[in-house]
Motif scaffolding. Structure first.
Motif, short mmCIF file in Angstrom:
data_model
loop_
_atom_site.label_atom_id
_atom_site.label_comp_id
_atom_site.label_asym_id
_atom_site.label_seq_id
_atom_site.Cartn_x
_atom_site.Cartn_y
_atom_site.Cartn_z
N HIS A 133 4.56 12.33 3.39
CA HIS A 133 5.05 12.08 1.80
C HIS A 133 6.25 12.98 1.64
N TYR A 134 7.11 12.55 0.85
CA TYR A 134 8.41 13.10 0.32
C TYR A 134 8.54 12.77 -0.88
N GLN A 135 8.40 13.80 -1.94
CA GLN A 135 8.47 13.68 -3.35
C GLN A 135 10.17 14.12 -3.67
N VAL A 136 10.73 13.26 -4.15
CA VAL A 136 12.01 13.67 -4.54
C VAL A 136 11.96 14.71 -5.69
N SER A 137 12.56 15.72 -5.47
CA SER A 137 12.43 17.03 -6.39
C SER A 137 13.44 16.82 -7.40
N THR A 138 13.04 16.11 -8.48
CA THR A 138 14.32 15.95 -9.57
C THR A 138 13.34 15.68 -10.86
N ARG A 139 14.01 15.96 -12.00
CA ARG A 139 13.62 15.67 -13.29
C ARG A 139 13.89 14.31 -13.99
N GLN A 140 14.95 13.69 -13.37
CA GLN A 140 15.51 12.63 -13.77
C GLN A 140 14.42 11.34 -13.19
N TYR A 141 13.65 11.38 -12.30
CA TYR A 141 12.88 10.26 -11.44
C TYR A 141 11.46 10.81 -11.37
N PRO A 142 10.74 11.28 -11.96
CA PRO A 142 9.53 11.56 -11.82
C PRO A 142 8.48 10.59 -11.39
N MET A 143 8.76 9.41 -11.62
CA MET A 143 8.04 8.20 -11.35
C MET A 143 8.17 7.71 -10.06
N LEU A 144 9.27 8.34 -9.35
CA LEU A 144 9.65 7.80 -8.02
C LEU A 144 8.71 8.69 -6.66
N ILE A 145 8.11 8.00 -5.97
CA ILE A 145 7.39 8.52 -4.90
C ILE A 145 7.90 7.94 -3.58
N THR A 146 8.56 8.73 -2.66
CA THR A 146 9.15 8.43 -1.31
C THR A 146 8.07 8.63 -0.14
N LEU A 147 7.83 7.58 0.59
CA LEU A 147 7.02 7.82 1.80
C LEU A 147 7.58 7.59 3.14
N GLN A 148 7.62 8.33 3.87
CA GLN A 148 7.91 7.96 5.29
C GLN A 148 6.98 7.56 6.03
N LEU A 149 6.98 6.16 6.61
CA LEU A 149 5.93 5.51 7.22
C LEU A 149 5.94 5.71 8.93
N SER A 150 4.81 5.58 9.56
CA SER A 150 4.97 5.38 11.03
C SER A 150 5.12 4.07 11.28
N LYS A 151 5.50 3.58 12.53
CA LYS A 151 5.46 2.24 13.21
C LYS A 151 4.33 1.49 12.74
N ASP A 152 3.15 2.02 12.77
CA ASP A 152 1.91 1.49 12.61
C ASP A 152 1.76 1.04 11.07
N LEU A 153 2.50 1.36 10.18
CA LEU A 153 2.26 0.93 8.78
C LEU A 153 3.73 -0.11 8.52
N ALA A 154 4.23 -0.59 9.64
CA ALA A 154 5.19 -1.19 9.34
C ALA A 154 5.21 -2.44 8.21
N ASN A 155 4.02 -3.00 7.99
CA ASN A 155 3.87 -4.16 6.97
C ASN A 155 3.41 -3.52 5.46
N LEU A 156 3.13 -2.23 5.50
CA LEU A 156 2.70 -1.51 4.23
C LEU A 156 3.59 -2.23 2.94
N GLN A 157 4.96 -2.12 3.30
CA GLN A 157 5.68 -2.59 2.28
C GLN A 157 5.50 -4.16 1.71
N ARG A 158 5.24 -4.92 2.52
CA ARG A 158 5.12 -6.33 2.24
C ARG A 158 3.62 -6.54 1.58
N ASP A 159 2.65 -5.83 2.05
CA ASP A 159 1.38 -5.82 1.56
C ASP A 159 1.34 -5.09 0.26
N LEU A 160 1.65 -3.98 -0.07
CA LEU A 160 1.98 -3.75 -1.42
C LEU A 160 2.66 -4.67 -2.40
#
Length: 84
Positions: A8-35
């Motif tokens: 999990h990488y959270q962007v350290s900023t006050r402008q975008y506190p609603m943004l969460i960035t995740l780095q996925l492994s290859k095992d989770l390649a379809n997670l974006q589509r499923d979400l």
């Protein structure tokens, strides 16, 4: 309980506190589509994000608590499949 294979990488900023960035492994390649299919707005289509296996979640939904429960359910499903 073993963690899901993403960092999990959270962007350290006050402008975008609603943004969460995740780095996925290859095992989770379809997670974006499923979400996306489950009503989450997930961005991962830019070259920058794809090269790094990043997905970005925007948590600005009015029913935030319900969305978080749904996200946990989806991630739990992925964990069951990866552990099998």
């Amino acid at each position: 309980m073993q963690q899901l294979p993403f960092r999990h990488y959270q962007v350290s900023t006050r402008q975008y506190p609603m943004l969460i960035t995740l780095q996925l492994s290859k095992d989770l390649a379809n997670l974006q589509r499923d979400l996306n299919l489950n009503g989450f707005y997930v961005h991962a289509d830019s070259q920058y994000l794809r090269r790094r296996n990043f997905v970005q979640l925007f948590v600005i939904q009015p029913d935030f608590d319900i969305a978080i429960d749904q996200l946990h359910n989806i991630l739990g499903y992925y964990k069951q499949i990866l552990d099998a």
